[in-house]
Design an enzyme around this catalytic site. Structure first.
Site, short mmCIF file in Angstrom:
data_model
loop_
_atom_site.label_atom_id
_atom_site.label_comp_id
_atom_site.label_asym_id
_atom_site.label_seq_id
_atom_site.Cartn_x
_atom_site.Cartn_y
_atom_site.Cartn_z
N VAL A 68 -15.58 -17.13 16.60
CA VAL A 68 -14.59 -16.20 17.12
C VAL A 68 -13.46 -16.95 17.82
O VAL A 68 -12.27 -16.64 17.65
CB VAL A 68 -15.24 -15.17 18.07
CG1 VAL A 68 -14.19 -14.25 18.68
CG2 VAL A 68 -16.29 -14.35 17.34
N CYS A 69 -13.83 -17.95 18.61
CA CYS A 69 -12.82 -18.73 19.34
C CYS A 69 -11.84 -19.41 18.39
O CYS A 69 -10.64 -19.50 18.67
CB CYS A 69 -13.49 -19.78 20.22
SG CYS A 69 -14.58 -19.09 21.47
N THR A 70 -12.34 -19.90 17.26
CA THR A 70 -11.46 -20.56 16.30
C THR A 70 -10.43 -19.58 15.76
O THR A 70 -9.25 -19.92 15.62
CB THR A 70 -12.29 -21.18 15.17
OG1 THR A 70 -13.24 -22.10 15.73
CG2 THR A 70 -11.41 -21.91 14.17
N PHE A 76 -7.80 -18.93 18.68
CA PHE A 76 -6.85 -20.01 18.93
C PHE A 76 -5.89 -20.18 17.76
O PHE A 76 -4.72 -20.53 17.95
CB PHE A 76 -7.59 -21.31 19.25
CG PHE A 76 -7.94 -21.44 20.70
CD1 PHE A 76 -8.65 -20.44 21.35
CD2 PHE A 76 -7.56 -22.54 21.44
CE1 PHE A 76 -8.97 -20.53 22.70
CE2 PHE A 76 -7.86 -22.65 22.79
CZ PHE A 76 -8.58 -21.64 23.41
#
Length: 218
Positions: A44-46, A49
């Protein structure tokens, strides 16, 4: 202690992918968005960002600096940036803070409740920051906060819209209605009577005595 709207955003000095950041100095006279994410090299973080990187020109148009926070170290951030660009097609040129010490996460109350449980049985996941967003004004005051759980990716179109609304209403007697988009009518604050409001913002569309719209002064 939690960070509330109108608080002065906590200042800090930290290492980052852009070198040493002294936050208030780095922010200067710009608006700023500081956002945390649980860990590097996570799915999810990828995607998040990558979304921030793709909006680089939009942040620049709005005079806004963005900065990410993670409990991982600078070396991991540098490696992860390659994955972010490979996935999203845009370089992650904004700073990502090395917060292995949790200094920034604690100052901005970015940690989940689990972090404060007794040490016994706690795992590294309990120290992962939740998905917190702060919009900060040029005066270093917190204008808006959002917090998402670890399992829910942020909607950066909404964060961009919220930034537009904050900038539109900052220091003027205006507010934005539900679902407002730039260019749509705005609400005139009750601090002005009808005559004052029309003199300042032009003809009013009065829906109710306390609900008066004017054209977007942009």
């Amino acid at each position: 202690m939690s960070v509330r709207i109108n608080d002065t955003a906590p200042d800090f000095t930290a290492d980052s992918t852009a070198g040493t950041i002294r936050f208030h100095d780095w922010l200067g006279d710009s608006y700023g968005i500081i956002f945390s994410h649980p860990r590097d090299f996570t799915p999810v973080c990828t995607t998040e960002f990558a979304a921030v990187a793709q909006l680089a020109q939009e942040w620049q148009k709005r005079g806004t600096k963005v900065i990410g926070v993670s409990v991982d170290g600078k070396a991991d951030h540098e490696k992860w940036k390659r994955d972010i660009e490979a996935f999203g097609g845009s370089p992650a040129d904004f700073p990502i803070i090395d917060d292995t010490s949790l200094t920034v996460a604690k100052a901005y109350d970015m940690l989940p409740a689990d972090y404060y449980l007794p040490n016994e049985g706690r795992t590294p996941a309990h120290s992962a920051t939740v998905r917190t967003v702060y919009i900060i004004g040029p005066d270093k005051k917190v204008r808006l906060t959002m917090t998402y759980p670890m399992s829910v990716g942020r909607n950066f179109a909404e964060i961009l819209r919220a930034l537009d609304a904050v900038r539109k209403t900052d220091g003027v007697p205006l507010a934005t209605p539900a679902n407002w988009q730039p260019g749509q009518d705005v609400i005139v604050a009750l601090a002005l009577n009808n005559e004052q409001a029309e003199e300042k913002f032009g003809p009013l569309d009065i829906k109710l005595p306390y609900l008066r719209f004017a054209k977007d002064p942009a």
